[in-house]
Design a protein around this motif. Structure first.
Motif, PDB file in Angstrom:
ATOM      1  N   ASP A  90      -3.874   1.514   0.608  1.00 49.53           N
ATOM      2  CA  ASP A  90      -4.531   0.578  -0.304  1.00 49.53           C
ATOM      3  C   ASP A  90      -3.606   0.237  -1.473  1.00 49.53           C
ATOM      4  O   ASP A  90      -2.585  -0.424  -1.279  1.00 49.53           O
ATOM      5  CB  ASP A  90      -5.864   1.155  -0.762  1.00 49.53           C
ATOM      6  CG  ASP A  90      -6.751   0.121  -1.437  1.00 49.53           C
ATOM      7  OD1 ASP A  90      -6.540  -1.083  -1.230  1.00 49.53           O
ATOM      8  OD2 ASP A  90      -7.672   0.517  -2.174  1.00 49.53           O
ATOM      9  N   LEU A  91      -3.878   0.698  -2.699  1.00 51.79           N
ATOM     10  CA  LEU A  91      -3.036   0.384  -3.853  1.00 51.79           C
ATOM     11  C   LEU A  91      -3.132   1.508  -4.876  1.00 51.79           C
ATOM     12  O   LEU A  91      -4.187   1.735  -5.467  1.00 51.79           O
ATOM     13  CB  LEU A  91      -3.453  -0.942  -4.501  1.00 51.79           C
ATOM     14  CG  LEU A  91      -2.692  -1.347  -5.776  1.00 51.79           C
ATOM     15  CD1 LEU A  91      -1.200  -1.507  -5.518  1.00 51.79           C
ATOM     16  CD2 LEU A  91      -3.273  -2.639  -6.352  1.00 51.79           C
ATOM     17  N   THR A 105       1.523   0.519  -1.738  1.00 56.88           N
ATOM     18  CA  THR A 105       0.540  -0.392  -1.171  1.00 56.88           C
ATOM     19  C   THR A 105       0.950  -0.769   0.247  1.00 56.88           C
ATOM     20  O   THR A 105       2.146  -0.900   0.544  1.00 56.88           O
ATOM     21  CB  THR A 105       0.379  -1.662  -2.038  1.00 56.88           C
ATOM     22  OG1 THR A 105      -0.680  -2.466  -1.514  1.00 56.88           O
ATOM     23  CG2 THR A 105       1.651  -2.481  -2.095  1.00 56.88           C
TER      24      THR A 105
END
Length: 350
Positions: A90-91, A105
């Protein structure tokens, strides 16, 4: 830090040397880093900020030198380094220190303006010295895929660290025009971008956008290499990273809606005092909050503070001023955080 040290630090970062002058920086009629066509921000020799301000000269450094005494910073601030995950789908953003952050990411690991040296200086024994060790030990870095270099000041482009990255990770480098000449001796692969240009990298697109700053490594090369902000777009959303900028009436934050909603903005909040000297090139925390709102970002991280003393403010002053600015602009402190070295943030989805 005493006044003499601050003067030397400023002179070095301004590309004037310890005893130089503005005229000395302007004598060169050729550019040692870049040979390209004249544009709306390049006059054939030097880059500039359209409708913006040029950096201050040596007389102004002397005025600063004999002005109010800089706040005293601690020599050594305790930090608990972290070991980041090998990759993140994800981030997640981890603060290493100053302008060095690890952005993870879409399975990629990205470093901004990597600095693991003890000093932001061309010399190993003199110049601005870090008060806080890196929040991630170099040997604990995950595989680094990409390095974003925003400009060539010593606190952002550290050749010693780039050599280490070449030897251990061999990442791709993306940087504005002219900085490739500085990176070339490291052997790293470099992609250069002008403002408005983009580069694809393993499912991401990196866009170079304008910001209000300047560049120099020494006497005679002022503004011969470009500076830029970056917007990363990819499957996990858009991220804005600005290494250094003046607020410039909000211009660095306009037109970013073309990249879609910004999930996060990584913005400088330190090295702003005295204001008369720094305001054209270094925004303060209040301006960072205003920029955050202008950009329409969902979350923000404040960086460029608390690691290396470059200006007059106390070490924690940017963090405290950010808290005040957030309250003043009615922005939740949960969405705009000034991360300390070693702190990570799993950025929520927009």
């Amino acid at each position: 830090m005493n006044r003499r040290t601050v003067l030397k630090s400023a002179a070095g970062l301004l590309g004037l040397g310890a005893a130089g002058g503005t005229a000395a920086t302007m004598r060169s009629k050729t550019n040692r880093y870049y040979d390209g066509p004249v544009s709306d921000h390049f006059d054939g020799v030097r880059f500039f900020n359209p409708e913006g301000q040029t950096p201050k000269g040596f007389r102004d450094i002397l005025r600063w030198r004999f002005g109010p005494k800089p706040a005293e910073w601690p020599e050594d601030v305790a930090v608990t380094p972290v070991k980041p995950a090998a990759q993140v789908d994800d981030l997640t953003v981890t603060m290493v220190g100053h302008a060095t952050l690890l952005i993870q990411t879409a399975g990629l690991n990205i470093l901004t303006d990597p600095l693991w040296s003890d000093r932001a200086s061309p010399l190993s024994f003199a110049g601005p010295k870090r008060s806080v060790a890196p929040g991630v030990r170099f040997e604990h870095l995950p595989r680094i895929d990409l390095v974003l270099l925003s400009h060539n000041h010593y606190d952002h482009l550290d050749i010693a660290t780039l050599h280490r990255l070449k030897a251990t990770h061999d990442p791709q480098v993306i940087t504005p025009l002219g900085n490739d000449a500085l990176v070339a001796p490291t052997g790293l692969s470099v992609t250069v971008l002008d403002w408005g240009e983009s580069a694809a990298f393993k499912g991401l697109t990196i866009h170079a956008t304008p910001c209000h700053h300047w560049s120099a490594r020494g006497m005679g090369d002022r503004s011969m290499a470009l500076w830029a902000a970056f917007v990363l777009t990819g499957p996990m959303g858009a991220v804005l990273h600005i290494g250094d900028t003046g607020f410039h009436d909000g211009r660095p934050y306009t037109g970013l809606d073309r990249f879609g909603p910004l999930r996060a903005a990584i913005l400088p909040i330190g090295a702003y005092d005295p204001r008369w000297f720094m305001q054209d090139q270094h925004q303060n925390p209040d301006e960072a909050v205003r920029g955050f709102k202008l950009a329409g970002a969902a979350h923000a991280i404040g960086h460029h503070w608390g690691t290396i003393q470059l200006t007059n403010e106390a070490r924690t002053a940017p963090r405290d001023a950010l808290a005040e600015a957030l309250a003043r602009h009615q922005v939740s402190p949960e969405v705009f955080r000034a991360l300390e070295p070693g702190q990570s943030w799993d950025i929520p989805e927009v």
